[in-house]
Design a protein around this motif. Structure first.
Motif, PDB file in Angstrom:
ATOM      1  N   PHE A 192       0.831  -1.206   0.000  1.00 28.35           N
ATOM      2  CA  PHE A 192       0.000   0.000   0.000  1.00 28.35           C
ATOM      3  C   PHE A 192       0.870   1.262   0.000  1.00 28.35           C
ATOM      4  N   GLN A 193       2.166   1.092  -0.255  1.00 24.86           N
ATOM      5  CA  GLN A 193       3.102   2.208  -0.266  1.00 24.86           C
ATOM      6  C   GLN A 193       3.877   2.242  -1.588  1.00 24.86           C
ATOM      7  N   ASN A 194       4.492   3.365  -1.837  1.00 24.83           N
ATOM      8  CA  ASN A 194       5.499   3.444  -2.893  1.00 24.83           C
ATOM      9  C   ASN A 194       6.855   3.252  -2.200  1.00 24.83           C
ATOM     10  N   TYR A 195       7.159   1.987  -1.911  1.00 24.32           N
ATOM     11  CA  TYR A 195       8.263   1.660  -1.016  1.00 24.32           C
ATOM     12  C   TYR A 195       9.616   2.023  -1.624  1.00 24.32           C
ATOM     13  N   GLU A 205       6.087   6.611   0.987  1.00 26.65           N
ATOM     14  CA  GLU A 205       4.812   7.287   0.729  1.00 26.65           C
ATOM     15  C   GLU A 205       3.674   6.280   0.612  1.00 26.65           C
ATOM     16  N   TRP A 206       2.543   6.592   1.228  1.00 29.03           N
ATOM     17  CA  TRP A 206       1.350   5.744   1.134  1.00 29.03           C
ATOM     18  C   TRP A 206       0.609   6.062  -0.153  1.00 29.03           C
ATOM     19  N   VAL A 207       0.245   5.006  -0.894  1.00 30.02           N
ATOM     20  CA  VAL A 207      -0.461   5.202  -2.168  1.00 30.02           C
ATOM     21  C   VAL A 207      -1.779   4.436  -2.211  1.00 30.02           C
ATOM     22  N   GLY A 208      -2.166   3.799  -1.134  1.00 35.43           N
ATOM     23  CA  GLY A 208      -3.435   3.081  -1.083  1.00 35.43           C
ATOM     24  C   GLY A 208      -3.465   1.877  -2.006  1.00 35.43           C
ATOM     25  N   PHE A 209      -4.490   1.790  -2.836  1.00 35.66           N
ATOM     26  CA  PHE A 209      -4.697   0.629  -3.713  1.00 35.66           C
ATOM     27  C   PHE A 209      -4.139   0.862  -5.126  1.00 35.66           C
ATOM     28  N   GLU A 210      -3.233   1.786  -5.257  1.00 37.38           N
ATOM     29  CA  GLU A 210      -2.691   2.126  -6.584  1.00 37.38           C
ATOM     30  C   GLU A 210      -2.059   0.933  -7.268  1.00 37.38           C
ATOM     31  N   HIS A 211      -1.292   0.112  -6.522  1.00 32.95           N
ATOM     32  CA  HIS A 211      -0.609  -1.039  -7.125  1.00 32.95           C
ATOM     33  C   HIS A 211      -1.604  -2.133  -7.518  1.00 32.95           C
ATOM     34  N   PHE A 212      -2.674  -2.267  -6.766  1.00 29.45           N
ATOM     35  CA  PHE A 212      -3.704  -3.245  -7.125  1.00 29.45           C
ATOM     36  C   PHE A 212      -4.448  -2.805  -8.388  1.00 29.45           C
ATOM     37  N   GLN A 213      -4.715  -1.498  -8.498  1.00 28.51           N
ATOM     38  CA  GLN A 213      -5.347  -0.978  -9.707  1.00 28.51           C
ATOM     39  C   GLN A 213      -4.452  -1.202 -10.929  1.00 28.51           C
ATOM     40  N   ARG A 214      -3.165  -0.999 -10.739  1.00 26.46           N
ATOM     41  CA  ARG A 214      -2.228  -1.236 -11.842  1.00 26.46           C
ATOM     42  C   ARG A 214      -2.229  -2.709 -12.249  1.00 26.46           C
TER      43      ARG A 214
END
Length: 316
Positions: free
Chosen positions: A55-58, A68-77
């Motif tokens: 849930f982060q841009n690790y 940084e926290w990005v929420g569900f951005e990686h799941f959407q990708r």
């Protein structure tokens, strides 16, 4: 009121002392369990902390707390990737092939071995079929390569001897899945019989004696006694197998993967390695891992509930 509290305290002290005595009485059993418990804590539960990075841009130099926290951005990708559906379908097709072609083989082998009366032949055959399990996938794939290559491979030499054209098993996309499942059967089928043979050994011999007195042959004994006794074991192992629906093993598929068969051979495990770890996208690969685990958990719960409705015990 004071009397009630006094009685409760006495009961609690008795329960506590009884628990202490029970723990001390079985202390060596808990000592034997300790390595297994530590293994699951260190290698299964502690690493769950790392799921936060999905849930982060690790960034490794910032750490988990500073990324940084990005929420569900990686799941959407993941769900919008052009190749995702193809990769998911490849994974599911191989899984279904495992269930249809590999899963019944250990059961059949266990039933066949149980019918063998010659002890020497039985032990020799068991040793032969167990042996591939102790070889790594590198060795299994290397042996397959030597046998299937077009340049001196024994299989292609036999095909050519009978007047047919050689087949490029290693590069042809249509041969990847049959080759994969045959290698799985070759390596794991013998080892998979151990649990079934142990379950068969626990069946009451009196049941077989009664069946023989009633005129039942070996086939009827197998159908009416052995298979019903194995049913609960088969259900539990099937549930666990379905829980690993997206876990096909990275090493095996990666060794078979090449540019010619990538369209049918790329699965989620190899995709995580290629798109996630090789390119340093740790958060993205962690999101894929969490997605796989969630799907496995949901399927285990569904199949376990179905098993319970059918009168089986299930896994919990």
């Amino acid at each position: 009121m004071q009397d009630v509290h006094a009685v409760q305290s006495v009961v609690e002290r008795k329960q506590s002392s009884e628990l202490g005595r029970r723990l001390w009485r079985n202390k060596w059993i808990y000592v034997m369990l300790l390595p297994g418990i530590l293994y699951f804590i260190v290698f299964k539960y502690v690493p769950m902390y790392g799921l936060i990075i999905s849930f982060q841009n690790y960034k490794p130099f910032k750490g988990v707390s500073g990324s940084e926290w990005v929420g569900f951005e990686h799941f959407q990708r993941l769900f919008t990737e052009p190749d995702f559906l193809n990769i998911l379908s490849n994974t599911l097709i191989l899984f279904v092939m495992n269930i249809l072609f590999y899963f019944p083989i250990p059961i059949i082998m266990a039933l066949m071995l149980n019918e063998v009366r010659g002890e020497f032949f039985k032990k020799t055959f068991q040793t032969i079929v167990y042996l591939p399990h102790f070889m790594s996938w590198v060795i299994i794939v290397s042996i397959s390569f030597v046998m299937l290559t077009m340049d001196g491979g024994i299989i292609n030499d036999i095909i050519e001897y009978f007047g047919f054209e050689k087949i490029n098993f290693l590069l042809a996309p249509e041969w990847f899945r049959p080759m994969y499942i045959l290698q799985v059967i070759w390596r794991e089928a013998g080892w998979g019989t151990i649990i079934y043979l142990a379950a068969i050994a626990s069946i009451d011999p009196g049941l077989y004696e009664a069946a023989r007195m009633d005129g039942a042959g070996r086939l009827r004994q197998m159908w009416h006694i052995t298979l019903p006794a194995l049913r609960s074991v088969i259900i539990v192992l099937l549930i666990l197998k379905i829980g690993a629906v997206l876990e096909l093993g990275f090493e095996h598929v990666y060794l078979l993967l090449n540019s010619m068969n990538r369209n049918v051979a790329e699965i989620i495990d190899t995709y995580v390695y290629t798109a996630g770890l090789k390119q340093g996208q740790f958060s993205y690969s962690a999101a894929i891992g969490l997605f796989k685990s969630f799907i496995g958990l949901v399927l285990v719960m569904i199949v376990n509930r179905i098993a319970k409705k059918m009168g089986e015990e299930g896994v919990y």
